[in-house]
Each structure stands twice: as structure tokens, then as C-alpha cells.
Write a protein that holds these residues in place. Sequence first.
Motif, short mmCIF file in Angstrom:
data_model
loop_
_atom_site.label_atom_id
_atom_site.label_comp_id
_atom_site.label_asym_id
_atom_site.label_seq_id
_atom_site.Cartn_x
_atom_site.Cartn_y
_atom_site.Cartn_z
N ARG A 42 0.82 -1.21 0.00
CA ARG A 42 0.00 0.00 0.00
C ARG A 42 0.85 1.26 0.00
O ARG A 42 0.43 2.31 -0.50
CB ARG A 42 -0.92 -0.02 1.23
CG ARG A 42 -1.95 1.08 1.27
CD ARG A 42 -2.93 0.85 2.40
NE ARG A 42 -3.93 1.89 2.45
CZ ARG A 42 -3.84 3.00 3.16
NH1 ARG A 42 -2.75 3.22 3.88
NH2 ARG A 42 -4.80 3.91 3.16
N ARG A 43 2.06 1.16 0.56
CA ARG A 43 2.94 2.34 0.58
C ARG A 43 3.33 2.77 -0.83
O ARG A 43 3.45 3.95 -1.12
CB ARG A 43 4.19 2.04 1.39
CG ARG A 43 3.92 1.75 2.87
CD ARG A 43 5.22 1.45 3.60
NE ARG A 43 4.98 1.19 5.02
CZ ARG A 43 5.93 0.89 5.90
NH1 ARG A 43 7.20 0.80 5.48
NH2 ARG A 43 5.63 0.66 7.16
N GLY A 44 3.52 1.79 -1.72
CA GLY A 44 3.90 2.12 -3.08
C GLY A 44 2.74 2.56 -3.93
O GLY A 44 2.93 3.25 -4.94
N LYS A 47 -1.79 -0.14 -9.04
CA LYS A 47 -2.72 -1.25 -9.25
C LYS A 47 -2.26 -2.52 -8.55
O LYS A 47 -3.09 -3.30 -8.09
CB LYS A 47 -2.87 -1.49 -10.75
CG LYS A 47 -3.49 -0.31 -11.50
CD LYS A 47 -3.60 -0.60 -12.98
CE LYS A 47 -4.21 0.59 -13.72
NZ LYS A 47 -4.30 0.36 -15.18
N VAL A 48 -0.96 -2.72 -8.47
CA VAL A 48 -0.46 -3.92 -7.78
C VAL A 48 -0.85 -3.89 -6.31
O VAL A 48 -1.27 -4.91 -5.73
CB VAL A 48 1.07 -4.04 -7.94
CG1 VAL A 48 1.60 -5.21 -7.12
CG2 VAL A 48 1.43 -4.20 -9.42
N ALA A 49 -0.71 -2.71 -5.69
CA ALA A 49 -1.10 -2.58 -4.28
C ALA A 49 -2.58 -2.86 -4.10
O ALA A 49 -2.99 -3.56 -3.15
CB ALA A 49 -0.76 -1.18 -3.78
N ALA A 50 -3.41 -2.33 -5.01
CA ALA A 50 -4.86 -2.57 -4.91
C ALA A 50 -5.17 -4.06 -5.03
O ALA A 50 -6.01 -4.60 -4.29
CB ALA A 50 -5.58 -1.78 -5.99
N LEU A 51 -4.47 -4.74 -5.94
CA LEU A 51 -4.70 -6.17 -6.12
C LEU A 51 -4.30 -6.96 -4.88
O LEU A 51 -5.03 -7.86 -4.44
CB LEU A 51 -3.92 -6.66 -7.34
CG LEU A 51 -4.08 -8.15 -7.68
CD1 LEU A 51 -5.54 -8.46 -7.99
CD2 LEU A 51 -3.19 -8.52 -8.86
N LEU A 54 -6.90 -6.51 -2.18
CA LEU A 54 -8.10 -7.30 -2.43
C LEU A 54 -7.86 -8.78 -2.15
O LEU A 54 -8.76 -9.48 -1.69
CB LEU A 54 -8.58 -7.09 -3.87
CG LEU A 54 -9.14 -5.70 -4.19
CD1 LEU A 54 -9.57 -5.61 -5.64
CD2 LEU A 54 -10.32 -5.37 -3.27
N VAL A 55 -6.65 -9.26 -2.42
CA VAL A 55 -6.31 -10.64 -2.08
C VAL A 55 -6.36 -10.83 -0.56
O VAL A 55 -6.84 -11.86 -0.06
CB VAL A 55 -4.92 -11.02 -2.64
CG1 VAL A 55 -4.47 -12.36 -2.08
CG2 VAL A 55 -4.96 -11.06 -4.16
N ALA A 56 -5.89 -9.83 0.18
CA ALA A 56 -5.95 -9.91 1.64
C ALA A 56 -7.40 -9.93 2.12
O ALA A 56 -7.75 -10.68 3.04
CB ALA A 56 -5.20 -8.72 2.26
N VAL A 57 -8.24 -9.10 1.50
CA VAL A 57 -9.66 -9.09 1.88
C VAL A 57 -10.31 -10.43 1.53
O VAL A 57 -11.12 -10.96 2.30
CB VAL A 57 -10.38 -7.92 1.19
CG1 VAL A 57 -11.87 -7.95 1.51
CG2 VAL A 57 -9.79 -6.59 1.63
N PHE A 58 -9.96 -10.99 0.37
CA PHE A 58 -10.46 -12.31 -0.02
C PHE A 58 -10.08 -13.36 1.03
O PHE A 58 -10.92 -14.17 1.46
CB PHE A 58 -9.89 -12.68 -1.39
CG PHE A 58 -10.28 -14.05 -1.88
CD1 PHE A 58 -11.41 -14.22 -2.66
CD2 PHE A 58 -9.52 -15.16 -1.55
CE1 PHE A 58 -11.76 -15.49 -3.12
CE2 PHE A 58 -9.87 -16.42 -2.00
CZ PHE A 58 -10.99 -16.58 -2.79
N THR A 59 -8.83 -13.34 1.47
CA THR A 59 -8.39 -14.28 2.50
C THR A 59 -9.14 -14.04 3.80
O THR A 59 -9.47 -14.99 4.53
CB THR A 59 -6.88 -14.12 2.73
OG1 THR A 59 -6.20 -14.18 1.48
CG2 THR A 59 -6.35 -15.22 3.63
#
Length: 669
Positions: A42-44, A47-51, A54-59
Amino acid sequence: MLWAPVALGLGAAFYLALPNEPPLPLMVWLFGIVTVLALLARRGGGKVAALVILVAVFTGGVLAGTIRTQRVAAPVLAKTEGLRRIEGWVIDVASPGVSGGRMLIAPVFISGVRPEDMPHRIRVTVARDAIIGPGAAVTFRTILGPPPPPASPGAYDFARDAWFDAVGGVGFSREAPMFTRLEQPPWRLRMVMAINAVRWDLARQIIDAMNPEPGAIAAAMVTGHEAWITEEQTEAMRASGLAHILSISGMHMAIVGGFVFAAVRVSVAAWPWVALRVPGKKAAALAGLAAVGVYLVISGAPAPAERAAITASVAFLAILFDRRAISLHALAVAALVILVAQPEAASSPGFQMSFAATAALVALVEAWRPPPKEISVPWPIRATQAVCAWLAVSIGVSFVAGMATGPFAMQHFNRVAMWGLPANLLTAPLSSFVIMPFLAIGAVLEPLGLGAPFLAVAGWGIDAMTAMAEWFGAAPGADALVPSAPSAALPVAFLGIMILCLWNGRLRWVGLPLSLAVLIWPRPAVPDVWIDAEGAAAAVRSGRAGILLRPEARRFGAEFWMRRRGLTEQAHERMYICSRYTCQPGEDAPVRIAATWTRRAPKLDALCTGAEVVIMRGRRTERPAACDGVLVLDGDDFAAGGAAELYRTAAGWRIVWAQPLRGKRPWVR
């Protein structure tokens, strides 16, 4: 933020679809690792940070489902064993089933069951006129067993929903419950029963104050009790696309909360002394919040009503904190709260349809550009413009909501109300401005004996709505039958709807073909034979028709299977020769099936003669020469595999069982 509830819901749905229960420590560690990676990414930004987020939220959705499953764990009966004596407290009266009314009971004693194995809740079906209201201590005998498995392979899992509702047994009783005396229950149970008793008494008062038919619908809309609604009323509402009115959900919460909000705001504005000292909009939001809370309690807080109340509460809280009440961000917050508290809602048709419809409508509101208002226009022209604008908005709202919920209705209920758009357009003013407001006022005043005039007006509106439902339900082609698509089609359609609603720019139209997945996805081959989970009923496909070998028994499961496969019922005259206990193939049988419906060991040589499939509920003890080349399924097969679908192939019969598809989960027995 907008995609967070989508990722959380997909994670929860993925958890429910797993073949095995994931270890909780492993899920905690996995969620922690992915969350740390998300914080670092998220610091950077980008789109990669957003993805990664979302993977963390999915988990997190998978973890929430794991925790919820362990938290609601309760004893479940192992098997069905004859008649049992039950003693317990009536907690509530559930919606009626095809066999009669249903009571939700907190058992105190079940014959043959140890106290440590006692289910927390059981649901028992009795005759409608034998129902006893909440708060009573009852005793009766019933055939009690575990919640039923899916009616066919890959179908809706009744036992999974029962697990999350702490229902560990279901039964059917032919004798009426009797009152008894029991020790006082815990205070929480007493409080729940007291609230439900008030709801039940209010429903009966509404029924007594109105004619039976409109009163039954009025009681369902106010208290959630559908015990008095007839099958004819239910079928007419379903065929016309108005069945959502019977279930307390977003529309009811919006009407009640919105009506109170508007009434308080107008009252504050009409009193100059108060208007100068009290912020009218925030006072109205507080009143609307209170109204939603009261209505949630009165309705019995079913899952759809809880979700609608959370969504409405977020909207009113947004007003109190000077934020936009109707926005996709507010909907995202409500969905996150719901999914964290009830991850199992991700697989619920009610949540899927309400979330998709609300997202589509909010997206429509945000994209809608109302035309500018002219100055000094004569009132006839202004009135005409207002009517045209209202008509355009109503058509747009009904069309968008119908398109957003269509994939879920086709996949879960296998039916499309072709006249749903005009039916909802005509009934929307009735329900919004007549039925619900007058029902709300009448319900509040009825305990004081002053609600009759308001309930009478609501009854007129319900009569008009019922007449429209019957007319549209009987119109040509009113109810289209749609077979279920493969299970992968619904998540694809859901993602397509979300892309259309949440994406900005032209790329959002990528979601349009995805949203049509349930409609255009090729249907799988239809099985030739269906057999229920106990070998007590069977159906055979003949073209696009389903032939029930035992139409008087286990009818719900057979009809459920036929709807999923897009089949219509056909009589088995000349195709099968059936008695109360056996069936033999006739000369026109599309599949030569012989069956015995008793658990006693039959004479297999007689059954196998002239048959290609033999169904028996008991255990097979021999295999005579007459059964060579014949597929014989006995009680042990059904105990292990559950319901079955048979496909005829060049190499013989291919069998798909329901139990292996369910996996090894806590709710699977």
C-alpha cells in the motif's frame, strides 16, 4: 473500497465451496502474512497494491467463514430413528412448508438423546391448525432426524443453512402439540420468546381486524409471519414477479424508514419554533434509524431484514455525519458489516439479489442526470413533465433491478416472471404510498384498538395488489422455466454485474457479456434418472418432461430436481405400473426401472426381470442370476452417496452422487 465487499464475499463463498474444512490456525497465519504484504504494497500505491489488498480481503472472507462455522457449532442428530417424545419451548413460528406449518423449538428433552447431544434448535412441521405460538412449553411425538441433504447432486444444501441457524434436527408430526410444564428457561431465551410472542399476537390481531386473505399478506409484511398465506396467493405472487413483497427485505425497510424520515422532516419544517432550533434532516434521520430498529424487532429479524436494516442504518448514519446517504461507498460499508458478521450470507440468494439490485440502483442514481427545471412554466406542462419523469424513473428502476436480480432468480429458482416489470410498476405506488404506510400506522395503533381504519385502507391496497398478481400470473407465458447453468456461471455473472456498477469509463461495458453468463452458458446434459437421498422416490426424464414414479411421496425433492433441469411434470400412465410399495416398468417406459419403497428385503429376481435399474431402500443380501447386467442400488448406496443422478452412456450407467460433492464439512453427515 467499492471492491472490498466483492472480494470479501467471494472469499466467503470460496470457503463454503471448499471440499474440506481449512484449519483455523493455518488460516490465521495466512491472513496475517497476506495482510502484512498488503500493508507493505500500500505504501507504493498503484494497481499492484490494490490487487494485493483485495487478495488480503479475499483471504479475510475465508477466515471469517472458518471462525463463524466454529462459533455456531452445535449438536446435530446423527440419524432418523422412529418416533421420539419431544419436550421444549416454542421459540417462533417459521414460514410454512409444503406439508404444513413449522415451529422452531428449543428442546429440553428428546427421548433417546443424551443431554450433551441435544440440538440447540429443532424445526418441526405440524398441521397449520395445530400451530402453537411462541413462548409456550409443548410436548408431542414426532419423527425426528438430521437436516436433510441436497435434493440432488450440486443443489441447495439445506443442512448447511441449518448449521448456521443452530438447527440440529427437523421432524414431522401427525399429532397436535400439547401444552406442558417445564422449568423456566434461561433469560435470553425468555426475552427472545417474549418478543416473538408479541409479534405473533400482533399478527393475529391484524388477521382478526382484516379479511383473511389481505390479512394474511398484511401479517407477513408487518411481522414476517407467513403462516396464513395460502399456496394460491404465494404462487400468484411468484408468477407475477411480486413474491419479494412477501419477504421483509430492503423495500420494506426503505418504505418504513423513508416514511418516518419524511414525516418527521415535514413536521419539523412545519413548526417554525422547532425548525429554527433543531436540524430537521438529522432529527428525521434519528427517527428513521429508530423506526428501522423497531421494525427489525417486530419482523423477527430474519436474515434479509437484518441485512436491509444494516444498509438503511448506514444511510441514516451518513446523514447524521454529513455524508451522502445514498452512495456506493455507503452500500460497501453495509455489505462489509454483513459479510463479517454472517459470511454464510455470501451464498444466500436473498443477499446476492439484494446486494446486486441495490448496487445497480445506486449506480443508476449516481449516473442519472435529471433534466434542468424550467422557470415560469404553466402548471399543466409542469404536471405532465413530472408524470413523464416519474414514469421514466419507475421504468428505469424496475428494469435495472430486474436485470440485476435476473441471473440469481434463474440459477436459484429456475423461473423468470415475464410480466414482472409491468406488475412491479403498477404495484410500486400501492406498496409505497398506501399499503406499507397505513400498515405501519395500523400496526402501531392496533394494540390500542385504534388501528382498524388504517388497516382497512391497507387491506384495499392489498386487494388491488393481489388482483394484479393474479391477473399477471395467469397471463400467457407469465412464468418461464429456466434450467440451472453450471455452478461457475453465477460467479461470472456476479462479477459482470459488479463491473457494470462499480467500474468507471467505457471499460465497464466489459461486464455486460459476463453478466449474461447464466443466460447464455450452455446447459449440461440432463440426467435420465433421479433418485432421492433415501431411495424413497424417483423420476425419469422423457424428452423435456419428468415422470414421477411416486408422485404422492417426496414430491418437494422431485419438483426441485425437475425445475433445476428445466423439466415439466408428466403422468406415468402406461409407462410404469406402481402400487403403494413397488413400481415395475411398463411397455412405454423410457427407462426400465423397478423399485421397492419398503425397507424389507424384496425378491430381487422378480424385480430384476425386465429391468435395467433396480431401486431398493433396504439392504441387498443376495444377487441372483436374473440381476446380471442390471444396476442395483440399495440402502447402503444411498446412505453413503445421498441423492443420485443417472446418465445413460455407451459403456453403461454413469452415476453422480450428492454426498461426494458436499465434501467433508461440519454440516455433512
